[in-house]
Design a protein around this motif. Structure first.
Motif, short mmCIF file in Angstrom:
data_model
loop_
_atom_site.label_atom_id
_atom_site.label_comp_id
_atom_site.label_asym_id
_atom_site.label_seq_id
_atom_site.Cartn_x
_atom_site.Cartn_y
_atom_site.Cartn_z
N HIS A 1 44.70 38.64 39.89
CA HIS A 1 43.66 37.55 39.41
C HIS A 1 42.39 37.22 39.39
O HIS A 1 41.24 37.77 39.68
N LEU A 2 42.68 36.55 41.10
CA LEU A 2 41.22 36.40 41.75
C LEU A 2 40.87 37.84 42.46
O LEU A 2 39.75 37.58 42.25
N GLY A 3 41.73 38.41 42.54
CA GLY A 3 40.39 39.69 42.70
C GLY A 3 39.80 39.92 41.51
O GLY A 3 38.81 40.88 41.66
N ILE A 4 40.78 40.24 40.14
CA ILE A 4 39.95 40.55 39.34
C ILE A 4 38.35 39.48 38.84
O ILE A 4 36.89 40.27 38.82
N PHE B 1 43.96 42.32 46.70
CA PHE B 1 43.96 41.17 47.06
C PHE B 1 45.96 40.63 46.88
O PHE B 1 45.94 39.65 46.81
N ARG B 2 46.40 41.49 45.44
CA ARG B 2 47.56 41.25 45.03
C ARG B 2 48.25 40.47 46.42
O ARG B 2 49.50 40.56 46.70
N ILE B 3 48.37 42.03 46.70
CA ILE B 3 49.54 43.20 47.76
C ILE B 3 49.28 41.93 49.18
O ILE B 3 49.46 41.80 49.67
N SER B 4 48.10 41.42 49.51
CA SER B 4 48.05 40.48 50.33
C SER B 4 48.21 38.66 50.21
O SER B 4 49.28 38.62 51.31
N CYS B 5 48.67 38.85 49.31
CA CYS B 5 49.43 37.74 48.69
C CYS B 5 51.15 37.55 48.89
O CYS B 5 51.39 36.73 49.13
N PHE B 6 51.34 39.07 48.28
CA PHE B 6 52.73 39.20 48.16
C PHE B 6 53.18 38.79 49.90
O PHE B 6 54.09 38.11 50.33
N SER C 1 51.58 36.61 44.04
CA SER C 1 51.08 38.49 43.58
C SER C 1 50.09 38.09 42.78
O SER C 1 49.37 38.35 42.78
N ARG C 2 50.49 37.34 41.73
CA ARG C 2 49.83 37.37 40.47
C ARG C 2 48.72 37.24 40.73
O ARG C 2 47.69 37.09 39.87
N PHE C 3 48.50 35.91 41.16
CA PHE C 3 47.35 34.55 41.27
C PHE C 3 46.64 36.02 42.45
O PHE C 3 45.50 35.28 41.90
#
Lengths: 345, 345
Positions: free
Chosen positions: B217-220, B190-195, B212-214
């Motif tokens: 946390h969304l992934g968790i 999820f993080r790398i997708s946003c990154f 990326s931080r978003f």
């Protein structure tokens, strides 16, 4: 089955490649230090598993091809060559870990396979992690060239393994299929090792291309030799019972040649064995291989590939890598010669 | 076990994300065309298998995160975004194929898993081939940045899966372990997708970092929701019996909270079930979860992560991607709300 199921590859002892490999000692030592350092990058739970695999890595033929193809002199290896040698070795190790799951192998080089040691589930993921780390190292080069080459090769290696797996236990395989599979599953990594070694060693494009071609034919020759050794190897050298390919329904070149040469009624019996409908009568098959000249026919195929490998380098005799690469061909010829032409004796 | 064993993820129907996803329709259509084109790159034997997996890919949340994080307006997506969306989706598909082998799952989204369809051996290699192809696409960007990010993320995803696999059927897992595992196995992609989405969309570094931080946390939050739905989902929505995580010995947050809240003698019984020493008494456990307030506690954790996700974007309200990313948080809140607080009813 009750016999210890051991991977059919890596039939020779490390000494066989000794002449060439002696000069590579410092290179291999640097590679080892580099690989060990990589372990720190893994999560604690995987570190021991990865370490276990690196320990069992065997002869490191692919790194040797990287170093030799980029050979300048006896001085310390370029750091780029060490890194790319680690990349191809990690890809190779990843495929071994996954292969051993497939083959339900117990041992690899007299050590329990990762699949047996940690369970097949963990082994699937361990292979993935090793592969991901290889790509991570490949991505650390200044350009995307190494990444592109490595990811493309890996795709081909997987394709070769898939085709082989799908055909296992069937007789739905021709000579052409066999050569296509070994080209993908074995020759591709040999090829890319020579490609990246010569490229990063700074050699001109025409040599890079010819060295790649050399690597490919050497890889094909090596796999045919390996398949021949499964029937004609000396048990004490290969550390396992002969004929595991037949037992597991894998139709390799010696079996294809034998099928071709057997009379119809005998062939039907062999087909039943390949299909897993009856247990292989190994001593009978080995004797038939002897009687129908399978050894000479298959050894001839190895020789034909080695000739093609050598001819790929024939216009580059003056270059530093060439004499050593050529010597690899002689080493493989010697290994074929040291198999038993009369099998199982 | 005799129940149909279905993967615990993908509990919701595609409609749940409908509001945001409607605007992504042209993007997803382009992604689909792009993914189908990739099939031509596979050897014929793998093509059908790869096609089968792409068909079962589900909601494509990760590509959605790529497109939304790089969002400019409603015009056609940048080709870089389509390519990188394909990369993260292929990595995700590869991990699903390997996960399904591990879980011995029969179905994924009402379709036979690749492992059941082609056998676990072929599925191991198919996953490898999908992953190799993802890296191959990543290597086609002008710099090594995408390759580096994707290979590093994949290593982390594998690490998370390994830790989870090694702990399965044990109670040797703390809350910290649980959060570390889902951070690695789910939040990382999820993080790398946003990154990558925000980076390739041309947004400034400070937004890339916060996006990326978003994503993390969304992934968790998403994984906790998914684990909650395994006990509190509506069977008709999730298409399987409840409690497969308990049945397979996977200790997720609802179970950790329940263990914490049960009296000693009841806890001992639950431990026996997790260890696989006795069959889980699912209706009893579901009732206990209700009585001890597990739903509210776990839903609270989802909420806490969503708040952190939203706060990561709070200084970028004016940017085009932000309202749509924020809407994803509301969608997930809505999904949590649509679970049954009284389980199994």
């Amino acid at each position: 089955m009750s016999v210890t199921n051991t991977r059919p590859s890596d039939h020779s002892s490390a000494q066989d490649f000794a002449t060439v490999f002696a000069r590579l000692k410092p290179h291999m030592a640097e590679l080892d230090v580099f690989l060990r350092k990589q372990l720190a990058a893994f999560e604690p739970e995987i570190r021991d598993m990865a370490d276990y695999c690196i320990d069992t890595s065997g002869k490191r033929i692919r790194p040797a091809l990287v170093f030799l193809s980029g050979w300048q002199d006896d001085s310390a290896p370029l750091s780029d060559l060490v890194r790319v040698a680690a990349v191809v070795e990690l890809v190779h190790l990843a495929t071994l870990v996954h292969d051993d799951i497939m083959d339900e192998a117990d041992l690899r080089r007299s050590k329990r396979t990762a699949s047996r040691e940690y369970g097949p589930e963990a082994a699937v993921l361990l292979g993935d992690a090793l592969f991901a780390h290889a790509l991570h190292l490949a991505a650390q080069f200044p350009t995307t060239e190494v990444c592109l080459a490595v990811s493309d090769s890996t795709r081909k290696v997987c394709a070769g393994e898939i085709v082989q797996t799908l055909r296992r236990g069937t007789i739905n395989i021709t000579r052409e299929d066999y050569f296509r599979v070994i080209d993908l599953k074995t020759a591709e990594l040999f090829r890319i090792s020579c490609f990246l070694g010569s490229r990063l060693g700074g050699f001109p494009p025409v040599f890079v291309e010819d060295a790649s071609r050399f690597g490919r034919h050497l890889g094909i020759a090596y796999q045919i030799y390996d398949d021949l050794a499964d029937f004609f190897g000396k048990e004490k050298n290969i550390g396992k019972t002969l004929g595991t390919d037949l037992i597991s329904g894998k139709v390799t070149l010696p079996l294809l040649v034998l099928m071709d040469r057997l009379p119809v009624e005998e062939r039907a019996g062999l087909v039943e064995e390949i299909l897993g409908r009856r247990a292989p009568d190994m001593s009978k098959r080995l004797l038939q291989m002897h009687e129908t000249g399978v050894f000479a026919a298959v050894a001839g195929e190895v020789q034909a590939e080695l000739v093609q490998a050598e001819s790929a380098l024939s216009t580059h005799i003056g270059l530093a890598p060439v004499p050593m690469l050529m010597q690899l061909c002689d080493t493989l010829r010697h290994q074929v010669g040291s198999l038993r032409a009369i099998p199982g004796v």
